[in-house]
Design an enzyme around this catalytic site. Structure first.
Site, short mmCIF file in Angstrom:
data_model
loop_
_atom_site.label_atom_id
_atom_site.label_comp_id
_atom_site.label_asym_id
_atom_site.label_seq_id
_atom_site.Cartn_x
_atom_site.Cartn_y
_atom_site.Cartn_z
N GLU A 101 0.78 -1.23 0.00
CA GLU A 101 0.00 0.00 0.00
C GLU A 101 0.81 1.29 0.00
O GLU A 101 0.31 2.33 -0.42
CB GLU A 101 -0.93 0.00 1.22
CG GLU A 101 -1.99 -1.08 1.21
CD GLU A 101 -2.95 -0.93 0.04
OE1 GLU A 101 -3.48 0.19 -0.16
OE2 GLU A 101 -3.14 -1.91 -0.70
N SER A 128 -47.25 -31.10 37.34
CA SER A 128 -46.81 -31.86 38.51
C SER A 128 -45.33 -31.68 38.84
O SER A 128 -44.91 -32.00 39.96
CB SER A 128 -47.11 -33.34 38.31
OG SER A 128 -48.50 -33.58 38.35
#
Length: 754
Positions: free
Chosen positions: A80, A389
């Site tokens: 770059e 239950s």
């Protein structure tokens, strides 16, 4: 003519450079003090290694320059900005060269340095392709160069630049493409990543440089980077690494699930992320008040997505996978795989001694309904399921705490309470085998409702609600409102909640609770009455960006006593002694004879369809793991049946999920026993009839005048269709000759399917 045009263009460019220089000294361009980009947070399983989620607007992890090898930095410079170490932030020669090439038909070039690229990415309003933007970008680059040295600028750049596949910054890129941290990248791998920066993703005009998409161009760009490193003396020179001769072959394929943005939210871990966010709020690591926001305390809505936290959860990766393999519809071979699409399961497992949530499955993503926990929609709290239950464990504990005994006898025949319209009955029978002389132990094992209604009436429904709260139930919904109204049991007095809105039917589980709460309550029983709050976060850390070291911000606070003693140990011992007998009752015993306490539960679809089930549960525990499993509906409430049309009860699909999960979760762990029963309470404290006369030893014997006559029913009364329970009558049916047999069931039964 072209030469004249180019010369004029270069003149204009140089004049522009003069403008930049003049502007630099004549204007005050302020540099932001905090140039840290938003950082994704990484969430780990309890082993601190397994990543279960990444949360953030961008998949980025901060890394200091000391953990970025020099050849990685050089590869990026070669790709770059080869003059990076020589220019002062703006490469004026590069600008002139780019202008000349662009105007004379040479290779089209940009002229932004690494410093300029960083300025463009780090600061707002620098993405417009205008001359004014380029001037400001150049000014910022020059001032950045004045403020920071080259390594710091490179660090900033490498933490912000995009590498494709949702990876921002070199650390995320190294993990995304090579499955390793940046510090372990080779020269060849560094060149692959550096080559991506120019164009990491395809466009309409170019396919980009991702080797999985455009391998030829990626290789050419890789060679360009390596060539630049050699030309600059960054490879093959004295003290520098040799240049690589082969393109890497270990590049990972792109991840279809989109690693990066909110990876984890759209998985079963998504609901866990929601709990993590809430616990960070509880730890006061973030705030919901914008006026209180500081660097150390961000907004809670943004903390995970931008804060870059490292969070270790309590989840056991092995157990979590076992939960998914047992309960998740999408997992091939699970108990829900191939079953009707209206069915949904939820599972929560907790370590009783710490409160750590070991496994959590409440749905397939964190943006929809959490079937294991609470949901919030326009101020309405939902998420509870009627436990049936399975809730009787709290009623039984409340009865024992009030002086009753598991041997106390209670009426068991169906009846209509005075002053009400509904009839209290037992599932499947109005006249159970024990008639009106049912012990609390037998009533629990046979899942009888009538005795538990009487118990609740006797001790008061507020005592049942209070016991559930003590165990860990934080929220309960009343069912006579639309929508159902949630009550926070941690803030409301049980005496103000019962008998209205929680009537005596609370004793056998009408009122909805969450799977997470139920698992937490069960964990308190597994821990001999000591409560530990269920939690998901073990440790929260944040990285010091100067040193790169991680520092602790918060974490779990375990009770050094092993938990708060909320239920008497002797009460829990008696409850457990009953529940230990339940696995054989429903054929859901664990492998190798491992001791477990279990209980099932179902609740009717609605008043019009009382014979159909809308919720089914299996809960249970060993000393090491407490688990709650629920099966119900995805959306609209329908009767729950399997693909063969069989009614789903607690022992069926939830039982299969529970049994399978517990066997996998406990594999290899020590087999531990429970404390013996304490036999608390008064055996004569019930409202039932006296027990039938004891049969003398040696009976039946026709020659013994003290033996009662044989009645053809084998070993006594039939049990009204209930499943065989060791020590209780079997179900031989009317008449017949001889007993129902008995004998021992095998130690490790095959897993029951349906």
């Amino acid at each position: 003519m072209n030469i004249l045009i180019a010369s004029f263009a270069v003149f204009i460019m140089l004049a522009g450079i003069g403008v930049v220089g003049f502007t630099y000294y004549s204007t005050n361009v302020v540099l932001p003090q905090d140039t840290t980009p938003p950082l994704a947070s990484t969430i780990y399983a309890s082993d601190t290694k397994t990543v279960i989620a990444k949360v953030g607007a961008q998949n980025r992890e901060f890394v200091t320059i000391k953990d970025i090898p020099q050849w990685v930095q050089d590869a990026v410079a070669a790709a770059e900005d080869r003059n990076f170490y020589r220019h002062s932030g703006v490469d004026y020669k590069g600008i002139a060269r780019a202008a000349w090439n662009n105007l004379t038909g040479g290779d089209k070039q940009g002229a932004s340095t690494i410093t300029q690229q960083y300025a463009r990415n780090a600061y707002d309003n620098l993405n417009q392709d205008t001359y004014a933007r380029k001037v400001k970008e150049a000014i910022l680059a020059s001032k950045l160069n004045d403020r920071y040295d080259k390594p710091t600028i490179m660090q900033h750049y490498l933490n912000i630049v995009y590498f494709g596949r949702g990876a921002y910054g070199i650390q995320a890129a190294a993990q995304t493409y090579f499955g390793k941290p940046a510090k372990n990248l080779t020269v060849a791998e560094a060149a692959v990543l550096a080559a991506l920066i120019k164009q990491p993703e395809p466009t309409a005009t170019h396919k980009g440089y991702d080797p999985a998409i455009n391998p030829g161009a990626a290789l050419d760009r890789w060679n360009y980077v390596i060539g630049g490193m050699i030309a600059e003396g960054w490879l093959d020179a004295n003290g520098k690494p040799p240049h690589p001769t082969e393109y890497p072959k270990t590049i990972k394929k792109p991840n279809a699930r989109g690693v990066g943005v909110d990876f984890g939210i759209n998985t079963p871990y998504g609901n866990v992320i929601n709990y993590v966010a809430q616990e960070m709020r509880d730890m006061k690591l973030c705030t919901d008040n914008e006026a209180e926001v500081t660097d150390a305390k961000p907004l809670c809505s943004q903390a995970l997505s931008k804060g870059g936290y490292r969070i270790t959860t309590t989840l056991n990766d092995k157990m979590q996978q076992a939960a998914l393999e047992a309960a998740q519809r999408a997992t091939k071979g699970s108990e829900l795989y191939g079953q009707p699409k209206n069915l949904m399961a939820a599972l929560v497992a907790i370590d009783p001694k710490t409160g750590r949530v070991l496994a959590y499955y409440g749905g397939d993503n964190g943006t929809g309904t959490d079937y294991a926990g609470k949901n919030y929609d326009n101020g309405v709290v939902t998420g509870g399921h009627s436990p049936g239950s399975s809730f009787k464990i709290y009623t039984l504990a409340a009865a024992l705490d009030a002086g009753k005994s598991i041997d106390s006898r209670w009426k068991g025949k169906a009846f209509t309470p005075e002053g009400v319209k509904f009839r209290v009955s037992n599932a499947g029978t109005d006249n159970p085998s024990c008639g009106d002389s049912c012990t609390l132990e037998k009533s629990t094992l046979l899942s009888l409702n009538v005795p538990f209604y009487y118990v609740t009436q006797d001790i008061g429904p507020d005592k049942v609600v209070a016991m559930a709260r003590q165990a860990g139930i934080t929220t309960m919904w009343q069912t006579d409102t639309n929508p159902q109204k949630a009550h926070d049991l941690t803030k409301e007095d049980p005496k103000d909640l019962a008998p209205s809105p929680f009537y005596h039917v609370v004793g056998y589980g009408q009122y909805p609770i969450t799977v997470l709460d139920h698992a937490n309550g069960v964990a308190t029983f597994a821990n001999q009455g000591k409560y530990n709050k269920a939690h998901f976060v073990k440790l929260v850390e944040k990285q010091d960006q100067d040193t790169g070291k991680w520092r602790k911000l918060g974490g779990e606070k375990l009770d050094p006593r092993g938990g708060q003693q909320r239920i008497k140990k002797d009460v829990v011992a008696d409850v457990t002694s009953v529940l230990e007998k339940y696995p054989a009752q429903v054929n859901r015993r664990l492998d190798d004879g491992r001791k477990a306490a279990e209980k099932t539960g179902t609740w009717e679809l609605n008043e019009k369809s009382p014979e159909d089930n809308g919720d089914a549960w299996m809960i249970g525990y060993t000393p090491q793991v407490a688990t709650a499993v629920w099966v119900g509906n995805v959306k609209d409430r329908k009767k729950i049946e399997d693909k063969n049309g069989n009614k789903i009860s607690g022992a069926r699909m939830p039982g299969a999920i529970f049994q399978r999960f517990m066997n996998d979760a406990l594999k290899g762990k020590e087999e531990l026993d429970f404390p013996p029963a304490a036999h608390v309470g008064d055996p004569n404290s019930g409202n039932g009839e006296a027990p039938p006369p004891q049969v003398p030893p040696g009976c039946p014997n026709p020659l013994n005048p003290f033996c009662p006559p044989e009645n053809g029913n084998g070993n006594g009364n039939g049990n009204g269709g209930d499943t065989t329970i060791p020590g209780f009558p079997t179900n031989p049916g009317p008449g017949g000759g001889g007993g129902g047999g008995g004998g021992l069931l095998p130690t490790t039964p095959p897993r029951q399917t349906y």
